[in-house]
Design an enzyme around this catalytic site. Structure first.
Site, short mmCIF file in Angstrom:
data_model
loop_
_atom_site.label_atom_id
_atom_site.label_comp_id
_atom_site.label_asym_id
_atom_site.label_seq_id
_atom_site.Cartn_x
_atom_site.Cartn_y
_atom_site.Cartn_z
N THR A 45 0.83 -1.21 0.00
CA THR A 45 0.00 0.00 0.00
C THR A 45 0.87 1.26 0.00
OG1 THR A 45 -1.22 1.37 1.60
CG2 THR A 45 -0.43 -0.71 2.40
N SER A 94 -0.61 2.80 10.74
CA SER A 94 -1.44 1.88 11.53
C SER A 94 -0.71 0.55 11.62
CB SER A 94 -2.80 1.65 10.86
OG SER A 94 -2.63 0.83 9.71
N TYR A 103 -1.89 -2.18 10.64
CA TYR A 103 -2.10 -2.81 9.33
C TYR A 103 -1.00 -2.36 8.35
CZ TYR A 103 -3.56 -2.49 4.47
OH TYR A 103 -3.55 -2.50 3.10
N HIS A 104 -0.80 -1.03 8.25
CA HIS A 104 0.20 -0.55 7.31
C HIS A 104 1.59 -1.07 7.69
CE1 HIS A 104 -3.04 2.48 6.48
NE2 HIS A 104 -2.65 2.19 5.26
N1 LIG Z 1 -9.05 -2.00 -1.35
C1 LIG Z 1 -8.13 -1.05 -1.38
O1 LIG Z 1 -8.43 0.13 -1.54
C2 LIG Z 1 -6.68 -1.42 -1.20
C3 LIG Z 1 -5.73 -0.39 -1.25
C4 LIG Z 1 -4.37 -0.71 -1.11
C5 LIG Z 1 -3.99 -2.03 -0.94
N2 LIG Z 1 -4.93 -3.01 -0.88
C6 LIG Z 1 -4.49 -4.39 -0.69
O2 LIG Z 1 -5.05 -5.25 -1.65
C7 LIG Z 1 -5.38 -6.50 -1.07
C8 LIG Z 1 -6.83 -6.84 -1.35
O3 LIG Z 1 -7.67 -5.81 -0.83
P1 LIG Z 1 -9.25 -5.98 -0.83
O4 LIG Z 1 -9.83 -4.64 -0.66
O5 LIG Z 1 -9.67 -6.84 -1.97
O6 LIG Z 1 -9.46 -6.79 0.55
P2 LIG Z 1 -10.55 -7.89 0.94
O7 LIG Z 1 -10.54 -8.00 2.43
O8 LIG Z 1 -11.86 -7.63 0.27
O9 LIG Z 1 -9.93 -9.24 0.32
C9 LIG Z 1 -8.91 -9.98 0.92
C10 LIG Z 1 -9.28 -11.45 0.84
O10 LIG Z 1 -8.23 -12.24 1.42
C11 LIG Z 1 -8.79 -13.24 2.22
N3 LIG Z 1 -7.80 -13.58 3.27
C12 LIG Z 1 -7.32 -12.80 4.25
N4 LIG Z 1 -6.44 -13.47 5.02
C13 LIG Z 1 -6.35 -14.71 4.49
C14 LIG Z 1 -5.60 -15.87 4.83
N5 LIG Z 1 -4.79 -15.90 5.90
N6 LIG Z 1 -5.74 -16.98 4.06
C15 LIG Z 1 -6.58 -16.99 3.00
N7 LIG Z 1 -7.31 -15.93 2.63
C16 LIG Z 1 -7.21 -14.80 3.38
C17 LIG Z 1 -10.09 -12.63 2.78
O11 LIG Z 1 -11.05 -13.61 3.16
C18 LIG Z 1 -10.57 -11.77 1.62
O12 LIG Z 1 -11.47 -12.46 0.78
C19 LIG Z 1 -5.05 -6.41 0.40
O13 LIG Z 1 -3.79 -6.99 0.64
C20 LIG Z 1 -4.99 -4.93 0.65
O14 LIG Z 1 -4.11 -4.62 1.71
C21 LIG Z 1 -6.27 -2.74 -1.01
#
Ligand SMILES: NC(=O)c1ccc[n+]([C@@H]2O[C@H](COP(=O)([O-])OP(=O)(O)OC[C@H]3O[C@@H](n4cnc5c(N)ncnc54)[C@H](O)[C@@H]3O)[C@@H](O)[C@H]2O)c1
Length: 394
Positions: free
Chosen positions: A144, A179, A181-182
């Protein structure tokens, strides 16, 4: 290519899996459904209903004639990861499978520890599996832009040349995440870079901005293929929240002064960027960082854009910022590497905001206004959730 999409039941993973499948790749989706579990924990739901993974995959096969493999399991379980590699034998892995909410990671000690264990251990298991089974697999990992924080100098793309006491070196760009998370993403980046150095792995770290948008060419092929739309105080992103507030004629809630500026991108560009990274893989031993966003906006600007796009009058309110962050700051971040590979961005136009407002309007009967207020306070070591208040032991 044979591509595993980890976290393929999530907001971004699902549309990415469909996109790559339609582009002719053999796709396997991996998820443990913990994202759906967080909804139960928070007492919230995606605004747009989403069907179960197995159902979505069957529907995709019906409408496209293409099949997607599914693997249900937890990446923190090394035996599951091992079996996964044995059964699918990927050429590339797109890793979305992490706990991705900053507020969720700041609820209390338990949620902070869970976030870091889930994210860091899952990625470590992957790195070991790649190194042991096939170091040629290209890992495309979602990081991120929040890893960098908001320094008072330009943000570079992963690395910065530093001259110190007359000597010069290129070093990882300093990280000041906001955070736990970050921070988990920073730990991941360090672990991946180290694994590339010692085992010769190939990895691309996509430092992604905040994603907006809901529909892609594939998810609109059938209502059952829709992806999540989160607007609640813990998992909702700011543009979604503003669109929901506008539709129910509630003032848009800008945290603090609203000068917080962030890189953003359209969900269709997430798909394009991931595909570009896959088609142009990192070399042996290479750890690349791409800043994956297309434009930056302040929170106040986003509120004003939503207000301008909405046909009726919309009020903008300023509420206390629950986070510890600079409310006004310098922000200029490089983002040329994906453009150089051919990315043609979808920019945030009034028509994009109107299409989001239309999605919200279609599902307005599902809006839970109580879910929107921020409940997690950064300055406190424990915040009560509306669902767990009175239920927790002790
Ligand atoms: N959505 C955004 O705006 C955004 C921005 C920057 C980075 N990201 C990154 O992109 C990625 C996806 O984001 P998103 O918004 O689709 O999130 P999301 O939570 O909708 O999807 C993540 C998926 O991973 C699965 N998951 C989590 N831990 C797991 C584990 N230990 N084993 C198996 N599955 C697992 C969850 O069940 C979920 O379906 C993340 O890593 C997030 O940090 C997202």
């Amino acid at each position: 290519m044979r591509i595993l999409v980890l976290g393929g039941d999530g907001y971004l993973g699902w549309p990415t899996a469909l996109h790559l499948s339609r582009r002719g790749h053999d796709v396997g989706v991996v998820d443990n459904f913990v994202r759906r579990q967080y909804d139960f924990e928070m007492g919230v739901d995606s605004l747009v209903p989403i069907t179960q993974l197995q159902h979505r995959v069957r529907r995709w096969e019906e409408v496209s004639g293409l099949s997607i493999d599914t693997f249900v399991g937890d990446l923190t379980d090394p035996e599951f990861v091992d079996r996964l590699f044995e059964r699918f034998e990927p050429d590339a892995i797109v890793h979305f499978a992490e706990q991705r909410s900053a507020p969720y990671s700041m609820i209390d000690r338990q949620h902070a520890v869970y976030t870091q264990v889930n994210n860091v251990v899952g990625t470590m298991n992957l790195l070991y599996a790649i190194a042991e089974r096939n170091p040629a697999i290209h890992l495309v990992k979602l990081g991120t832009m929040g890893e960098y924080g908001t320094p008072n100098i330009d943000i570079e793309e992963g690395f910065i040349e530093i001259t110190h006491k007359g000597r010069t070196d290129v070093m990882p760009y300093p990280k000041q995440p906001g955070s736990f998370y970050h921070l988990s993403k920073v730990h991941d980046s360090h672990n991946i870079q180290f694994a590339c150095r010692i085992w010769g792995l190939r990895a691309t770290d996509l430092n992604q901005g905040i994603v907006y948008g809901h529909e892609t060419d594939e998810t609109t092929m059938h209502p059952d293929l829709a992806t999540r739309f989160d607007y609640d105080g813990v998992f909702g992103t700011v543009l979604n929240r503003f669109c929901v507030q506008a539709v129910v004629e509630h003032p848009l809630s800008v945290y603090g002064k609203g000068g917080q500026t962030r890189g953003m991108l359209d969900i269709r560009d997430t798909l394009a960027c991931v595909e570009l990274a896959l088609l142009n893989p990192a070399g042996e031993g290479e750890f690349r960082v791409f800043n994956q966003f297309t434009e930056s906006f302040s929170v106040q600007q986003m509120a004003e854009m939503v207000a301008a796009a909405y046909p009726d009058t919309v009020k903008i309110d300023h509420v206390d910022d629950p986070r510890v962050e600079k409310e006004e700051h310098y922000y200029r971040a490089a983002h040329t590497k994906l453009l150089d590979l051919g990315l043609v961005p979808h920019l945030l136009e009034t028509s994009t905001i109107r299409s989001l407002l239309a999605v919200v309007d279609r599902y307005r009967h599902r809006i839970d206004m109580e879910a929107i207020s921020p409940t997690v306070k950064w300055r406190s070591t424990a915040s009560a959730l509306r669902t767990t208040a009175g239920l927790t032991a002790g």
